[in-house]
Motif scaffolding. Sequence first.
Motif, PDB file in Angstrom:
ATOM      1  N   PRO A   2       0.814  -1.222   0.000  1.00 13.72           N
ATOM      2  CA  PRO A   2       0.000   0.000   0.000  1.00 13.72           C
ATOM      3  C   PRO A   2       0.849   1.275   0.000  1.00 13.72           C
ATOM      4  O   PRO A   2       1.960   1.307   0.524  1.00 13.72           O
ATOM      5  N   HIS A   3       0.296   2.314  -0.573  1.00 11.75           N
ATOM      6  CA  HIS A   3       0.920   3.634  -0.603  1.00 11.75           C
ATOM      7  C   HIS A   3       0.005   4.598   0.135  1.00 11.75           C
ATOM      8  O   HIS A   3      -1.218   4.498   0.019  1.00 11.75           O
ATOM      9  N   ALA A   4       0.580   5.492   0.911  1.00  9.27           N
ATOM     10  CA  ALA A   4      -0.215   6.502   1.617  1.00  9.27           C
ATOM     11  C   ALA A   4       0.426   7.862   1.431  1.00  9.27           C
ATOM     12  O   ALA A   4       1.647   7.997   1.486  1.00  9.27           O
ATOM     13  N   ASP A   5      -0.413   8.868   1.187  1.00  6.18           N
ATOM     14  CA  ASP A   5       0.086  10.237   1.152  1.00  6.18           C
ATOM     15  C   ASP A   5       0.413  10.706   2.564  1.00  6.18           C
ATOM     16  O   ASP A   5       1.385  11.412   2.780  1.00  6.18           O
ATOM     17  N   THR A   6      -0.409  10.285   3.535  1.00  6.89           N
ATOM     18  CA  THR A   6      -0.175  10.592   4.944  1.00  6.89           C
ATOM     19  C   THR A   6      -0.441   9.338   5.763  1.00  6.89           C
ATOM     20  O   THR A   6      -1.492   8.724   5.627  1.00  6.89           O
ATOM     21  N   LEU A   7       0.512   8.959   6.597  1.00  6.28           N
ATOM     22  CA  LEU A   7       0.367   7.806   7.482  1.00  6.28           C
ATOM     23  C   LEU A   7       0.645   8.270   8.903  1.00  6.28           C
ATOM     24  O   LEU A   7       1.700   8.842   9.179  1.00  6.28           O
ATOM     25  N   THR A   8      -0.309   8.054   9.791  1.00  6.77           N
ATOM     26  CA  THR A   8      -0.149   8.406  11.195  1.00  6.77           C
ATOM     27  C   THR A   8      -0.102   7.130  12.006  1.00  6.77           C
ATOM     28  O   THR A   8      -0.975   6.274  11.876  1.00  6.77           O
ATOM     29  N   VAL A   9       0.917   7.005  12.847  1.00 11.75           N
ATOM     30  CA  VAL A   9       1.055   5.866  13.759  1.00 11.75           C
ATOM     31  C   VAL A   9       0.792   6.380  15.163  1.00 11.75           C
ATOM     32  O   VAL A   9       1.452   7.312  15.623  1.00 11.75           O
ATOM     33  N   VAL A  10      -0.199   5.796  15.827  1.00 13.10           N
ATOM     34  CA  VAL A  10      -0.494   6.124  17.224  1.00 13.10           C
ATOM     35  C   VAL A  10       0.168   5.055  18.076  1.00 13.10           C
ATOM     36  O   VAL A  10      -0.100   3.862  17.908  1.00 13.10           O
ATOM     37  N   HIS A  11       1.036   5.489  18.982  1.00 10.94           N
ATOM     38  CA  HIS A  11       1.798   4.573  19.825  1.00 10.94           C
ATOM     39  C   HIS A  11       1.026   4.274  21.113  1.00 10.94           C
ATOM     40  O   HIS A  11       0.049   4.943  21.427  1.00 10.94           O
ATOM     41  N   HIS A  12       1.476   3.274  21.860  1.00 11.19           N
ATOM     42  CA  HIS A  12       0.804   2.858  23.089  1.00 11.19           C
ATOM     43  C   HIS A  12       0.755   3.963  24.144  1.00 11.19           C
ATOM     44  O   HIS A  12      -0.141   3.976  24.980  1.00 11.19           O
ATOM     45  N   ASP A  13       1.681   4.907  24.099  1.00  8.36           N
ATOM     46  CA  ASP A  13       1.666   6.012  25.059  1.00  8.36           C
ATOM     47  C   ASP A  13       0.889   7.217  24.520  1.00  8.36           C
ATOM     48  O   ASP A  13       0.992   8.315  25.034  1.00  8.36           O
ATOM     49  N   ASP A  14       0.101   7.004  23.448  1.00 11.20           N
ATOM     50  CA  ASP A  14      -0.754   8.013  22.798  1.00 11.20           C
ATOM     51  C   ASP A  14       0.007   9.095  22.047  1.00 11.20           C
ATOM     52  O   ASP A  14      -0.587  10.078  21.628  1.00 11.20           O
ATOM     53  N   THR A  15       1.322   8.954  21.874  1.00 12.27           N
ATOM     54  CA  THR A  15       2.040   9.876  21.006  1.00 12.27           C
ATOM     55  C   THR A  15       1.773   9.466  19.563  1.00 12.27           C
ATOM     56  O   THR A  15       1.349   8.340  19.289  1.00 12.27           O
ATOM     57  N   ARG A  16       2.006  10.382  18.641  1.00 10.16           N
ATOM     58  CA  ARG A  16       1.753  10.131  17.231  1.00 10.16           C
ATOM     59  C   ARG A  16       2.998  10.445  16.415  1.00 10.16           C
ATOM     60  O   ARG A  16       3.698  11.402  16.699  1.00 10.16           O
ATOM     61  N   THR A  17       3.230   9.631  15.399  1.00 11.62           N
ATOM     62  CA  THR A  17       4.300   9.866  14.442  1.00 11.62           C
ATOM     63  C   THR A  17       3.645   9.933  13.076  1.00 11.62           C
ATOM     64  O   THR A  17       2.883   9.043  12.710  1.00 11.62           O
ATOM     65  N   ARG A  18       3.930  11.000  12.326  1.00 13.05           N
ATOM     66  CA  ARG A  18       3.336  11.175  11.002  1.00 13.05           C
ATOM     67  C   ARG A  18       4.400  11.052   9.927  1.00 13.05           C
ATOM     68  O   ARG A  18       5.506  11.559  10.070  1.00 13.05           O
ATOM     69  N   PHE A  19       4.037  10.371   8.870  1.00 15.75           N
ATOM     70  CA  PHE A  19       4.906  10.190   7.716  1.00 15.75           C
ATOM     71  C   PHE A  19       4.144  10.675   6.490  1.00 15.75           C
ATOM     72  O   PHE A  19       2.920  10.557   6.429  1.00 15.75           O
ATOM     73  N   LYS A  20       4.860  11.196   5.507  1.00 14.96           N
ATOM     74  CA  LYS A  20       4.236  11.639   4.261  1.00 14.96           C
ATOM     75  C   LYS A  20       4.822  10.872   3.088  1.00 14.96           C
ATOM     76  O   LYS A  20       6.022  10.600   3.067  1.00 14.96           O
ATOM     77  N   ASP A  21       3.950  10.553   2.132  1.00 11.52           N
ATOM     78  CA  ASP A  21       4.318   9.881   0.887  1.00 11.52           C
ATOM     79  C   ASP A  21       5.137   8.629   1.164  1.00 11.52           C
ATOM     80  O   ASP A  21       6.351   8.587   0.921  1.00 11.52           O
ATOM     81  N   VAL A  22       4.493   7.602   1.698  1.00  8.61           N
ATOM     82  CA  VAL A  22       5.176   6.378   2.110  1.00  8.61           C
ATOM     83  C   VAL A  22       4.540   5.138   1.495  1.00  8.61           C
ATOM     84  O   VAL A  22       3.402   5.165   1.035  1.00  8.61           O
ATOM     85  N   ARG A  23       5.284   4.074   1.518  1.00  7.23           N
ATOM     86  CA  ARG A  23       4.768   2.730   1.284  1.00  7.23           C
ATOM     87  C   ARG A  23       4.941   2.001   2.610  1.00  7.23           C
ATOM     88  O   ARG A  23       5.855   2.301   3.383  1.00  7.23           O
ATOM     89  N   TYR A  24       4.045   1.041   2.887  1.00  8.96           N
ATOM     90  CA  TYR A  24       4.104   0.397   4.193  1.00  8.96           C
ATOM     91  C   TYR A  24       3.584  -1.034   4.127  1.00  8.96           C
ATOM     92  O   TYR A  24       2.858  -1.401   3.210  1.00  8.96           O
TER      93      TYR A  24
END
Length: 58
Positions: A2-24
């Motif tokens: 899959p390809h995403a223009d925006t991918l957000t990962v929500v971690h167990h401590d509720d912090t978020r990491t955002r990536f742009k234009d990715v494959r995953y």
Amino acid sequence: MPHADTLTVVHHDDTRTRFKDVRYELHRDGIRIWSAEGEHLVTDILMTQAYRQRATAG
């Protein structure tokens, strides 16, 4: 893969990491992400949100 223009990962401590234009790839142990910055492996995932913008036909 899959390809995403925006991918957000929500971690167990509720912090978020955002990536742009990715494959995953989602795995049982986490998510592997390929971006312009390189390859990332994230294992402490609570949730992911992937968005893909597509041009409308017409």
